[in-house]
Write an enzyme that holds these catalytic residues in place. Sequence first.
Site, PDB file in Angstrom:
ATOM      1  N   HIS A 157      14.980   9.240  -2.749  1.00  0.00           N
ATOM      2  CA  HIS A 157      15.607   8.198  -1.948  1.00  0.00           C
ATOM      3  C   HIS A 157      14.999   6.831  -2.262  1.00  0.00           C
ATOM      4  O   HIS A 157      15.672   5.802  -2.126  1.00  0.00           O
ATOM      5  CB  HIS A 157      15.447   8.483  -0.446  1.00  0.00           C
ATOM      6  CG  HIS A 157      16.242   9.649   0.032  1.00  0.00           C
ATOM      7  ND1 HIS A 157      15.789  10.940  -0.079  1.00  0.00           N
ATOM      8  CD2 HIS A 157      17.471   9.722   0.606  1.00  0.00           C
ATOM      9  CE1 HIS A 157      16.697  11.764   0.422  1.00  0.00           C
ATOM     10  NE2 HIS A 157      17.724  11.055   0.838  1.00  0.00           N
ATOM     11  N   ASP A 190      24.294  13.589  -5.705  1.00  0.00           N
ATOM     12  CA  ASP A 190      23.588  13.198  -4.495  1.00  0.00           C
ATOM     13  C   ASP A 190      24.020  11.765  -4.187  1.00  0.00           C
ATOM     14  O   ASP A 190      24.713  11.112  -4.983  1.00  0.00           O
ATOM     15  CB  ASP A 190      22.074  13.299  -4.700  1.00  0.00           C
ATOM     16  CG  ASP A 190      21.322  13.527  -3.389  1.00  0.00           C
ATOM     17  OD1 ASP A 190      21.896  13.266  -2.311  1.00  0.00           O
ATOM     18  OD2 ASP A 190      20.150  13.945  -3.441  1.00  0.00           O
TER      19      ASP A 190
END
Length: 599
Positions: free
Chosen positions: A260, A333
């Site tokens: 992330h 993702d």
Amino acid sequence: MRSAKLSRKTVLLSSVAAAFAVVGGGVVVAEATSEREDAPEGDEPVEATTTQDPVGELLASMSLEDKVGQLFMVYVHGERADTDDPDAVAANRERLGADNGAAFVAAYRPGGVIYFDWANGLRDPAQIAALSNGLQAASTVPLLIATDQEYGSVVRIGEPATQFPGAMPLGATRDLAAAEEAARIAGAELRAMGLNQNFAPDADVNVDPANPVIGVRSFGSDPALVADFAAAQVRGYQAGGVAVSAKHFPGHGDTGTDSHVGLPVITHTAEEWERIDAPPFRAAIEAGADMVMSAHLQFPALDDSLAPATLSRPILTGLLRERLGFTGVVVTDALDMQGVRTEYGDDRVPVLALLAGADLLLMPPDFPLAYEAVLDAVASGELTEARIDESVRRILALKHSRGIVDAPEADEGAAAEAVGSDANLAAAADIAERSVTLLANDGTLPFAAGSVLVTGWGENTTRRLAEALAAQGLAAEALVTGDAPDAGAIAAAKAAAAGRDLVVVATRDVRAGSAQAALVAALLEGPAPVVAAAVGTPYDAAHLGAVHASLASYSYAAPSLAALAKVITGAVAPTGTLPVDVPAAGGGVLYALGHGLGY
């Protein structure tokens, strides 16, 4: 946005429902008539004809713009599809170029929408079902409506939905039937609220105790164990009515970086990938996984160009498609994660992902930019329309095979009854009780009577655990010290422990030199026995010194805290066994995979 796009709202495909309508076991296709804006009044319906390829019929009737829309899954703001809340409208305009979910879906016809509590409220089953129905009503092509409901540490829909402990606690039970049943129940609850896709199970093998992003999201550190549980959950979710996505390919279990916020590098050799990372994905694929999600990480042994796996043709096409034989939907993702944006602009990432072999592009940070970039790539010849068709066909086939086209809407009136039933809550409680693992005990446990201080990590965790111990007949009080208690908080906890018969410390993500370890050390100086309860990974035990008893629940969900209380008091005997090795702080193994004490 291209001006032709908005003008096609009702002209495109009234034939979508007909193209997928299943009547008496046969697929019926009808041409669009009365749904068209320019259809003359009084026209008689065109007679239906039969086809064996409803997906092909639909694909052939779609414009390039419609097909490119199908390649994207985004999140929208608002508790209703037609929200007029000013904050939600402003957020939608900024990221999507539309006022609300209904307007966006009608304009762009995305492949799907993903839910988050912070974007959609998700406060109760009826509201969620109404949101789902509103979005489906706005879409000509039925939507994938998804979320990340892994349970445990990753939950988007909270109570009253049944809260299962998560992956690692399931691994601690060693019960594949329980894992499959948990997924079936979870899938049925999601489908009752109008969701038809879950980004689960996690197929990563957590072999790095310091992994900052996987941890308890993994079933364990043993590839065979993870493979068996991943396959069981694929079967369970699908039996409950939702499509599934095994993640994060080619494996995110051995990294010290969170994708992330950065770009992790996996240093496994090709042989190590085959032995450690590949088995769960093979098992999930063999079990019929609908999707596989890519990871934003570099894996030099699999692609020496160092492209993130999401943008790597050798990984997504060469390895996943050709070597493992996966024929379903490859989903990226989230494209707003830093791991995939470190080297490439937001206009290039979607195009490169499609060139690599991805089908569904999840959460681009600027949807209009990403959408136009794909259209421009087709116009320039960098992408062919035939390549777009390959991905859209897979997405449409998934929607057909999972019954999303036949029954896209939820029964809003029945949603509350189907979610969080007594039977479902009992199933979650049973799993939680069988997952709690007793790592060490000098005879302090079970503790059946007396005064207890519950302290440590998590305001809700300490409060709920104290309440659960009180429900078992103990005089329990909670004192929160947090994940990094300072000297004042530690002194307050030590003072509060004076005169108690037992101290229970909840811990999470303890590292060497952690302030949580200092809290435990200070409490051990007092006369009361200290029980450490790891409500995240069990690796905490390596950093907490000689506590009188050590437990792992792997979860701070309500059923897990209730189970901890029952194990502490002896109402339930501990039966969980470690699904990972717990390394010793100085090297070696402190507690081996499979370790677990009883009473």
